[in-house]
Design an enzyme around this catalytic site. Structure first.
Site: not given
Ligand code: ADP
Ligand code: MG
Length: 633
Positions: A316, A525, A529
């Site tokens: 991730d 993390d 996920d």
């Molecule tokens: P990654 O796969 O990189 O860990 P996540 O799946 O956790 O990312 O989140 C994907 C995207 O969703 C983030 O890049 C962000 O754009 C958006 N996002 C998720 N949660 C939030 C939040 N609490 N505030 C703002 N944006 C969010």
């Molecule tokens: Mg993440």
């Protein structure tokens, strides 16, 4: 050394003296059998008793039964001396086993010596010593220098350095100060700390880790299950063969009873599968111990097995390859907006939007707002409702004036599309863009930049060196942002713009693509996920400390957030599996050889007992090696 072991040493010494006396006396004095009998009883009077007890409990073919049958049979055909020797050596082997198992168990429990005995809670201005599980959330506890931190909490007064070695394997102390979170199980080295408790003891880091370690032995590796099944078939089979060896030549071919019963008894001596039954689980136990010493918690030896055979590692991005500690790089208002907001106001609304989220992005936005120093604070009571839309962002309803309410949306482009909000004035600057809108429309964007964890390049190099074929990144962030990071790190594939469900589907595709005899790990993390962590062959969570979701969903938890620990995990797994394999091949090989020699009359009962005890001891010594792993760094 335990009391039981000391007693056993005395018994064995007496037995040995009697045996030697008996041998010296033999022939010249008719009373030698008294000494042999004394030697037998001193060494193993309890073995026939245990065998009887186990038979009554329905467990027939255990080693007590085998030893009893073998020695009684030997006595019956007049080989008293050999029966005594067998019992004596068998017990020496058992003593040794006991010692080795105890020692490695102790080194793990020492390591897991993180369980706090008490907490100094401050109630009505007075300090009281209570059990950690009697402290409520919100109470203040005092942690003195030298004491174990009993509960998770936030420092409200004082600063100090903490020894977190037992938790993270990290030997350098961590500096902590007012306002910072600290976790139970670490040791306060110098300052006096007052800590406001944030979790009940049962939910604390210590309780979670202890539970995890206690349950680890219930999830068994294939090799362990194999041994259990093997022992179940092997022992009765050998007993059957021994019976045949005693009966067929004598009854059918009229050969001498004493020769063949003696051979059958020797056969029984070798038939004890102890070398395997003890050494294989002990090796895995040692492997798990070595891992936890290095700050890697594994929930079972099956994961140790899977870690040793990784083909694909999927990461991730946010919070895993990157620190998840975003810096606000720019705040941009919407183009030509009549309702133009200043930087401070935009950040304030954003901070309201992120108030209830525990996504790393959210924490960074809240921090940026506080750092901005507008003098204003977030009033949590204004928030009517907050909804986290996984992979999109947040939707929050705010009290706005007397009896008005308004909606705030903060998240990525997907969230804006979903709400049908037109965006403008976007400057990408290579970072992750957060879009902010209310019910009237787009307000502006915040560009945030994340930094790659320092040891990621090392970790990726290490993974390749350990034979991992494919390194993949999955991210919920925009593909372009993901690709930029992925290229810099030299990943094989990057997939962006994924919702949590898409990530599961991608991992399923990757599971299809890899060779079926190898495994796939997902490293995340635990935020957004957890489903993928569960779907992969091995789910590895970073940031074990403090993140409950990760600790629960993952199979392996990296306590100190360093991806390079995965490489250590693989090396430990490989070493452990190597030891297990050596022990299986060696033990079965020697046994089969000795069985053949015994059946042909080419080896005496002495050789048989040496074969058995010797193999056990060597296998155990080998197993203990699994515990000793030093990180290459
Ligand atoms: P990654 O796969 O990189 O860990 P996540 O799946 O956790 O990312 O989140 C994907 C995207 O969703 C983030 O890049 C962000 O754009 C958006 N996002 C998720 N949660 C939030 C939040 N609490 N505030 C703002 N944006 C969010
Ligand atoms: Mg993440």
């Amino acid at each position: 050394m335990t009391k039981k072991q000391k007693k056993m040493i005395i018994r064995l010494s007496v037995s040995a003296v009697c045996l030697i006396g008996g041998i010296l006396w033999e022939g010249s004095h008719p009373g030698d059998w008294v000494l042999f009998l004394a030697s037998y009883l001193a060494a193993g009077y309890d073995i026939p008793l245990k065998a009887l007890r186990n038979i009554r409990n329905g467990q027939v073919f255990d080693e007590n039964f085998l030893m009893t049958a073998a020695t009684f049979g030997a006595i019956a055909v007049g080989e008293l001396e050999e029966a005594v020797a067998v019992m004596l050596f068998y017990q020496v082997g058992e003593l040794f086993n006991d010692y080795a198992v105890n020692r490695s168990r102790k080194s793990i429990t020492n390591l897991m010596d993180i369980n706090p005995e008490y907490a100094n809670v401050i109630r009505e201005g007075k300090e009281e010593q209570v059990e950690p599980d009697e402290v409520e959330i919100g109470e203040i506890i005092a942690v003195k220098p030298g004491e174990k931190v009993p509960l998770d909490g936030v420092i409200v007064k004082g600063s100090s350095s903490l020894d977190t070695k037992a938790l993270t394997g990290e030997s350098v102390p961590v500096e902590v100060a007012e306002g910072e979170m600290i976790v139970s199980g670490s040791i306060n080295l110098n300052g006096l700390l007052e800590v406001q408790v944030t979790k009940l003891f049962d939910d604390s880091t210590v309780a979670k880790i202890l539970e995890l370690v206690e349950n680890a032995s219930s999830r068994k590796a294939k090799a362990e299950n194999f041994i259990t099944r093997f022992a179940r078939v092997y022992t009765p089979a050998v007993v059957g063969l021994a019976l045949a060896l005693a009966l067929v030549p004598t009854v059918v071919f009229g050969q001498s009873w004493s020769v063949w019963v003696y051979r059958a008894c020797s056969f029984l001596v070798v038939s004890c599968p102890c070398a395997l039954v003890i050494s294989v689980p002990l090796s895995f136990f040692g492997g798990l111990g070595a891992a936890s010493k290095n700050g890697i918690l594994m929930k079972g030896s099956n994961y140790l097995e899977a870690m040793g055979n990784l083909d694909t590692v999927v990461f991730d991005k946010t919070g895993t390859l990157t620190t998840g500690r975003f810096q606000v790089a720019a705040v941009n208002g919407a183009d030509g907006s009549l309702r133009e907001l200043g930087r401070g106001e935009l950040l304030e609304l954003a901070a309201y939007g992120e108030y209830h989220s525990n996504h790393p992005i959210a924490a960074s936005v809240r921090e940026a707002f506080e750092r901005e120093g507008t003098g204003r604070t977030i009033d949590g009571d204004r928030i009517v409702s907050a909804e986290e839309i996984a992979g999109h962002g947040m939707h929050v309803r705010l009290v706005d004036g007397a009896d008005k309410e308004k909606d705030i949306y903060i998240g990525n482009e997907k969230l804006m599309n979903r709400q049908g909000i037109q965006v403008s004035g976007i400057k990408e600057d290579g970072g992750t863009v957060l879009y902010l809108a209310d019910e009237k429309g787009f307000l502006g964007s915040i560009v945030i930049a994340d930094t790659v964890r320092v040891d990621v390049p090392d970790a990726l190099r290490g993974l390749r060196a350990e034979g991992v074929k494919k390194l993949v990144m999955l991210t919920g962030d925009k593909e372009a942002v993901g690709k930029a990071v992925g290229e810099r790190l030299g990943l094989d594939k990057v997939f962006g713009g994924l919702l949590p469900g898409d990530k599961v589907r991608k991992v399923e595709e990757l599971l299809e693509e890899k060779p079926s005899d190898r495994t796939l790990a997902f490293v995340g993390d635990g935020i957004n996920d957890a489903p993928v962590l569960a779907r992969a062959d091995v789910g590895i969570a970073m940031g074990g400390i403090g993140s409950d979701a990760a600790v629960e969903a993952a199979d392996v938890v990296i306590m100190n957030d360093e991806p390079s620990k995965i490489v250590d995990g693989i090396r430990i797994a490989r070493k452990t599996m190597g030891i297990v394999r050596q022990n299986i091949v060696f033990a079965i090989g020697v046994k089969v050889l000795v069985l053949i020699l015994v059946a042909c009359g080419m080896a005496s009962m002495w050789a048989a007992v040496f074969g058995d005890v010797g193999v056990s001891i060597l296998a155990i010594l080998n197993a203990v090696r699994a515990l000793n792993y030093r990180s290459g760094k």
